[in-house]
Design an enzyme around this catalytic site. Structure first.
Site, PDB file in Angstrom:
ATOM      1  N   GLU A 243     -70.730  19.547  68.234  1.00 60.40           N
ATOM      2  CA  GLU A 243     -69.897  19.063  69.311  1.00 60.40           C
ATOM      3  C   GLU A 243     -70.287  19.354  70.521  1.00 60.40           C
ATOM      4  OE1 GLU A 243     -65.613  17.919  67.190  1.00 60.40           O
ATOM      5  OE2 GLU A 243     -65.971  20.018  67.806  1.00 60.40           O
TER       6      GLU A 243
HETATM    7  C1  NAG Z   1     -64.328  19.729  64.624  1.00 61.39           C
HETATM    8  C2  NAG Z   1     -64.927  21.161  65.291  1.00 61.39           C
HETATM    9  C3  NAG Z   1     -64.063  22.014  65.114  1.00 61.39           C
HETATM   10  C4  NAG Z   1     -62.500  21.770  64.797  1.00 61.39           C
HETATM   11  C5  NAG Z   1     -62.536  20.924  63.874  1.00 61.39           C
HETATM   12  C6  NAG Z   1     -60.987  20.538  63.506  1.00 61.39           C
HETATM   13  C7  NAG Z   1     -66.407  21.129  63.193  1.00 61.39           C
HETATM   14  C8  NAG Z   1     -67.790  21.421  62.909  1.00 61.39           C
HETATM   15  N1  NAG Z   1     -66.280  21.221  64.469  1.00 61.39           N
HETATM   16  O1  NAG Z   1     -63.911  19.029  65.705  1.00 61.39           O
HETATM   17  O2  NAG Z   1     -64.174  22.961  66.026  1.00 61.39           O
HETATM   18  O3  NAG Z   1     -61.885  22.954  64.534  1.00 61.39           O
HETATM   19  O4  NAG Z   1     -63.253  19.782  63.646  1.00 61.39           O
HETATM   20  O5  NAG Z   1     -60.917  19.860  62.241  1.00 61.39           O
HETATM   21  O6  NAG Z   1     -65.677  20.848  62.372  1.00 61.39           O
END
Ligand code: NAG
Length: 469
Positions: A243
């Protein structure tokens, strides 16, 4: 070490002492990364014989032995058995986000205790994110001074935790997320921020990113990873990479100029360039890099392990590109409700879950947790992956992000769903009998309660209620 045994402890009953003969292979590899996990277990009137290729196989065999102890009105019973067992995947993990909410060491130990019983073998710790940097650093003490609100693990605590996990057949893989999710790092090193001045507003905590074009950034990564790589001796090291907000880079004229000069047409191309440099740093330090699937949006070295979290599309592309893959997509446990974008299979769709409409309705009518069923049935290597693609799948992980999960809530979020996932990662793909899963879960839940897991009681009762007969 004393294993929790459900039958014995529940009513204070005592299992009569039995001889256990353990034979362990001498394979030196068994002690390193790819531990030998196979075991065979014979339980009969003469006693118990456990044979394993290495120490981890012994741990797994003892976990199975504990499951053979049950209790009925006549007291505890040890079932006779003749078992030859080995895991489907070598990487069977859970991930804990210690940044958004700090998790006590005792909470981590409890998860390790539970993992041991379920033969999960990788604890991935997410240790740095926008909300906090969670590890004492001797070379960069400013990281916890500025970025942890005083909530971090000391090196002593982590060394002990790694040893505690290793004793239970579990590897600890650390993650220090770069170049995005970097606000906590940037509070200590604002000179490395893509956007200056660093905006400490919590709204900025998921977006603030490092500037990959200033040399100080890679210097910081090298120093941090060198120290942390020694603290966590595992061969694998997770560098995050998820992200990255394109605006962080595209709104900085210096970064845009750098991209032009070096022919990086997109932020993804710039990130791939950064990833290649980080991979070199880790390779110099003898580590294998793991990254979230965004890191491979432009070509990077094939030995970087892809932690696929977004969707099956990336599972398919990463494995087609011959990257080793860890499947996290579909196993997110931070969310209570399963009908979310993170689930690849609609948990309410009986066809997708391999159960009949009537079975799905019956589970729902009983107040069952289709998310548990979904967790159990979710196939890590689904069609239309080819056999060649499947051969790149190392295994999977159940991530627990902690924006909405505190230390007190962690146990209840993980268990028993992670138990169902543990079986999915260990057993052959053909093991898909939901009622039988509930029957076995009742045994496992009783053991989990003995490890001191909180908030087990309700799910335990529910699983018993749901188990047929
Ligand atoms: C994603 C983000 C994470 C976040 C999560 C929530 C990944 C690899 N990155 O947006 O930072 O806490 O989902 O479900 O999952």
């Amino acid at each position: 070490r004393v294993f929790p045994v459900a039958g014995g402890a529940a009513g204070g009953g005592q299992v009569a002492s039995i001889p256990v003969f353990i034979h362990v292979g001498e394979d030196p590899d068994a002690l390193t990364v790819h531990a030998k996990e196979n075991y065979s277990l014979q339980v009969n009137a003469t006693g118990v014989t456990l044979t394993a290729d290495g120490p981890d196989g012994v741990v797994h065999g003892l976990a199975t032995l504990a499951q053979l102890v049950t209790r009925d009105e006549n007291g505890p019973k040890l079932a006779f058995a003749d078992i030859t067992d080995s895991p489907r995947f070598p990487w069977r993990g859970i991930m804990i986000d210690t940044s958004r909410h700090f998790m006590a060491v005792s909470t981590l130990q409890r998860q390790i205790d539970a993992m041991e019983l379920l033969k999960l073998n990788v604890l991935h710790l997410h240790l740095s994110d926008g909300t906090g940097f969670r590890v004492e650093s001797k070379t960069l003490p400013e990281l916890t001074a500025k970025g942890s609100h005083g909530q971090y693990y000391t090196q002593r605590e982590l060394k002990d935790l790694v040893a505690y996990a290793a004793d239970r057949g579990i590897r600890v893989v650390p993650e220090f997320d770069v170049p995005g999710h970097a606000l906590a790092l940037l509070l200590a090193h604002p000179e490395l921020a893509a956007q200056s001045p660093v905006n400490p507003d919590p709204k900025n905590k998921n977006t603030a990113a490092l500037d990959p074009t200033v040399p100080g950034t890679l210097r910081l990564v090298r120093r941090l990873y060198a120290e942390m790589g020694r603290l966590f001796p595992d061969a694998y090291f997770h560098s995050g990479g998820d992200e990255v907000d394109p605006d962080e880079w595209l709104k900085n004229p210096k970064i845009v100029a750098y991209m032009k000069e070096n022919g990086f047409a997109t932020p993804q191309a710039l990130q791939a360039h950064f990833t290649v440099e980080v991979q070199k740093i880790l390779a110099d330090q003898g580590k294998i890099m793991v990254g979230w699937d965004e890191v491979s949006e432009a070509p990077i070295p094939k030995d970087v392990v892809m932690d696929v979290w977004r969707s099956s599309k990336f599972l398919s592309s990463a494995s087609a590109d011959h990257h080793p893959v860890i499947v996290s997509a579909g196993y997110y446990l931070d969310l209570l409700q399963p009908a979310s974008q993170h689930y690849l299979v609609d948990p309410y769709d009986p066809a997708a879950n391999g159960i009949t409409r009537a079975q799905a309705d019956a589970l729902l009518a009983k107040g069952g947790r289709p998310d548990l069923v979904n967790a159990f049935l979710k196939e890590p290597a689904p069609p239309p992956l080819t056999d060649e693609q499947k051969s790149y799948i190392l295994g999977g992980e159940a991530p627990l992000w902690s924006e909405l999960v505190t230390d007190e809530m962690l146990d209840a979020r993980f268990w028993p769903r992670a138990a169902a996932i543990a079986e999915r990662f260990w057993s052959p793909a053909s093991v898909r009998d939901v009622p039988d899963m509930y029957r076995r879960l009742a045994v496992v839940n009783a053991e989990l309660q003995i490890t001191g897991l909180q908030a087990q009681a309700n799910t335990h009762r529910m699983a018993l209620r749901l188990s047929p007969g």
